[in-house]
Motif scaffolding. Structure first.
Motif: not given
Length: 255
Positions: A19-27
């Motif tokens: 899953p990724h956050d709103e910045n497309e970084l891995p949570i």
């Protein structure tokens, strides 16, 4: 990489499948301690590719869409991603872009918590003007970095004492890369270039479609590598390869 992971029984985690956050970084990053291990090489868009540019790999596999705003995205990543950065400056790579070039023995190891400061120091070492490196120029403009405030500890105590290497970018290769990026910006051509020929599952857990573009890039890199392999294996940095040969045998020299 697979040999090292197997030796120490370390699991490979493909962040593209997480899953990724709103910045497309891995949570996953929010609960992890990140150690960034970049190498020093040139890149026709970023000019210098080191600590900050290496963070670009945390973004999903379709991250090429950020090439048009690469400086801004790199600075955003440098501010969002917290970690410790260890730069492998044993052998630098210049002239080519982004995965090929001429190797230079540097015998350097750099480390720090600020990837922007590390990139600025590396730019100085390889004789590239930070103002000509888009993300460094942006960081300086925004007041995120000040050369006079960077503290250096270790074998060198200030910027003037740092060793110097003359890195450059091959303009011919740069033009070819930019042409390829331009072709990718045309939807019809992009669909053809990325038309999946087959799907591949890698031992590390990475799954991706093998496209026409993939074959073009791999063919180019393979040819370039074969042309330079003997030079690398037989030159004055063979001492780095010998211990690996002793431990892994032909698995290393046959790469």
């Amino acid at each position: 990489m697979e040999l090292i992971l197997k030796k120490y029984d370390v699991e490979f985690i493909n962040t593209d499948n997480l899953p990724h956050d709103e910045n497309e970084l891995p949570i996953l990053l929010k609960e992890s301690q990140l150690i960034n291990l970049p190498v020093i090489h040139t890149h026709d868009l970023a000019v210098i590719s080191c600590a900050v540019k290496n963070l670009f790999g945390l973004l999903p596999i379709y991250r090429h869409k950020y090439h048009k705003t690469l400086p801004q995205k790199l600075i955003e990543l440098a501010q969002l991603v917290k970690g410790f950065h260890i730069v492998d400056g044993t052998i630098g790579l210049h002239g080519g872009t982004p995965r090929v070039g001429d190797p230079i023995r540097m015998d350097l190891l750099l480390a720090g918590y600020d990837p922007i400061a590390l990139d600025l120091i590396v730019a100085k070492i390889v004789n590239l003007d930070p103002q000509e490196c888009p993300h460094l120029k942006l960081a300086i403009t925004k007041g995120l970095i000040n050369e006079s405030e960077i503290q250096i500890k270790g074998d060198y105590s200030n910027i003037k004492e740092l060793p110097k290497f003359n890195f450059h970018i091959n303009k011919g290769i740069s033009k070819a890369h930019r042409l390829l990026l331009w072709l990718e910006s045309i939807d019809t051509i992009k669909k053809i270039l990325y038309l999946p020929i087959k799907n591949r599952q890698y031992p590390t857990g990475l799954k991706n479609d093998i496209s026409i573009m993939t074959y073009i890039i791999r063919a180019y890199i393979t040819i370039d590598y074969k042309l330079r392999k003997n030079k690398i294996l037989n030159n004055d940095w063979k001492q780095y390869i010998k211990p690996l040969e002793e431990e892994y045998g032909s698995q290393i020299t046959n790469l």
